[in-house]
Design an enzyme around this catalytic site. Structure first.
Site, PDB file in Angstrom:
ATOM      1  N   LYS A 175      19.647 -20.102 -24.110  1.00 59.68           N
ATOM      2  CA  LYS A 175      18.858 -18.871 -24.143  1.00 59.68           C
ATOM      3  C   LYS A 175      19.205 -17.989 -22.947  1.00 59.68           C
ATOM      4  O   LYS A 175      19.401 -18.484 -21.832  1.00 59.68           O
ATOM      5  CB  LYS A 175      17.367 -19.239 -24.135  1.00 59.68           C
ATOM      6  N   SER A 207      10.791 -15.195 -28.380  1.00 58.90           N
ATOM      7  CA  SER A 207      11.847 -15.033 -27.383  1.00 58.90           C
ATOM      8  C   SER A 207      12.969 -16.065 -27.420  1.00 58.90           C
ATOM      9  O   SER A 207      14.051 -15.810 -26.920  1.00 58.90           O
ATOM     10  CB  SER A 207      11.250 -14.983 -25.971  1.00 58.90           C
ATOM     11  N   SER A 212       6.973 -19.069 -27.706  1.00 60.99           N
ATOM     12  CA  SER A 212       8.377 -18.666 -27.792  1.00 60.99           C
ATOM     13  C   SER A 212       9.329 -19.737 -28.286  1.00 60.99           C
ATOM     14  O   SER A 212      10.448 -19.429 -28.690  1.00 60.99           O
ATOM     15  CB  SER A 212       8.859 -18.188 -26.411  1.00 60.99           C
TER      16      SER A 212
END
Length: 434
Positions: free
Chosen positions: A76, A145, A169
């Protein structure tokens, strides 16, 4: 020939360590998958095929015997990486090139993982969404996210990926994309090299293709992580709807209730858990603290580049600006007091079950839906797992959430293996009899 689309990360690492296949062969398969489908998914914000091949080729040294030998992993884009920019989906950081890896990225490399690239996130891992699409329906959101990491696993670009969770998220994208996810107890995994949002809640998490993948990553990222002490055939679970059950769509409620019934038919105990009335404030208290800490964490960006911040982030700053210090302190005290109550409630159970999300992935990329069923447990730092429920062809994914007591991560993972096995066996049984 091995079908790498069907193998989980645990199996891939085993065949690489035993020299059945090379890390280069594994990498080539996943690179071809990316080349074929990435233009539709937009999982990556930074991707270099030659760098991937170079990493795989270099795994002829001691790292080729690591727990993640040859396993491709997505990262990420709120984790620092020395070989890729880290931009947080913000124009402020277009030229941000860290000099070293985040702590957990270093551990991945030491375990033999092949870093596939950086995956799309929302702005500073908050609300303003990126361009990633859901592999199950390109017109739908993949979640919040950690969306790029979740969509990448679901699309077959890598079998494992790193995400983070502050509210929902990690588990929400897992639920929408139909994959396995694990968010460990708060504080177990160091966050060095990860940009903070709300430090009271921010937690490293990860995706995989199976429960045993989730456990494998735990052994890599949590040194000394224990193995199950003993085997028990009968488990005891709670089923908690929380005060927000009214948000749950009928198809999701039916799928969750069906899963609970399958567990009961398999001999496991499942009892309803009704929380005391004071727990209804948890959702709002989490939001209040998240806003205040987010405003403090990103105060530098607000002062220097207010014109480069999204409307969603500016709204967070506005809510924080009208929240008194005493209000935030009172919210923290309420959560601390309820944490002790929750510990007693969890005591009889191996895990508490519930919804990961009350809806399937919404249409559109701008809004990702509520995170209430994730952030409720996040408020107490408890370990959480998303199990993708078996579904018919063409049906959108639905996730079952499993929550454990604080620092009972090992037992939660072990219980999740039992639950997952029951749910998959229930699907396989009719096919076998037919």
């Amino acid at each position: 020939m091995h079908d790498f689309d069907e193998l989980d990360a645990t199996a891939i690492s085993e065949i690489v360590r035993s020299n059945v296949v090379s890390a280069e062969t594994v990498a080539d398969h996943f690179l071809e998958r990316v080349e074929s489908h990435e233009r539709h998914i937009n999982a990556f914000v930074s991707f270099d095929p030659e760098a991937v091949r170079t990493q795989a080729c270099q795994l002829k040294n001691s790292h080729a015997r690591g727990l993640l030998a040859g396993v491709p992993v997505g990262i990420k884009d709120n984790y620092d990486t020395a070989d890729h920019p880290t931009r947080f989906f913000s124009a402020i950081y277009d030229d941000n090139c860290p000099s070293r890896d985040a702590h957990v990225v270093s551990l991945l490399r030491q375990a033999g993982a092949v870093i596939m690239g950086k995956t799309h996130t929302t702005e500073f891992a908050y609300m303003h969404t990126g361009p990633t699409r859901n592999p199950h329906d390109l017109d739908r959101t993949p979640g919040s996210s950690s969306a790029g990491s979740a969509a990448g696993v679901a699309a077959g670009f890598f079998p494992m990926a790193l995400g983070t969770q502050t509210a929902g998220s990690l588990l929400k994208p897992a639920s929408y994309c139909g994959i396995y996810a694990f968010k460990p107890s708060f504080g177990l995994v160091p966050l060095e090299g990860v940009k903070p949002l709300a430090p009271s809640f921010d937690t490293v998490g990860w995706y995989g293709r199976s429960v045993r993948d989730l456990a494998l990553m735990a052994h890599v990222l949590i040194p000394g992580f224990p193995t199950p002490a003993h085997e028990r055939n009968v488990r005891s679970f709670g089923f908690c709807r929380t005060a927000r059950w009214g948000q749950v769509d009928e198809e999701v409620a039916l799928a969750l209730e069906s899963a609970v019934e399958k567990l009961r038919l398999a001999g496991h105990q499942v009892n309803e858990v009704v929380l005391p009335e004071e727990f209804t404030r948890v959702f709002d208290d989490h939001l209040l603290i998240n806003d205040c800490e987010g405003a403090r964490s990103l105060s530098k960006e607000l002062l220097m580049h207010p014109d480069k911040l999204s409307g969603e982030l500016l709204a967070m700053f506005e809510r924080a600006s009208v929240t008194a210090w005493d209000q935030e302190s009172a919210a923290r005290k309420r959560l601390a007091n309820l944490s002790a109550v929750l510990e007693t409630i969890f005591m009889p159970f191996d895990a508490v079950l519930g919804a990961s999300c009350g809806i399937v992935a919404p249409v559109g990329l701008e809004a990702t839906g509520p995170s209430d069923f994730c952030k409720f447990w996040m408020a107490f730092g408890l370990p959480q797992i998303n199990l993708p429920l078996p579904r018919h062809a063409g049906a959108l994914p639905i996730g079952l959430q499993m929550v454990g007591g604080f620092r009972n991560d090992r037992d939660l993972l072990h219980a999740a293996e039992h639950v997952d096995a029951v749910l998959r066996a229930a699907v396989a049984a009719p096919a076998a009899s037919g």
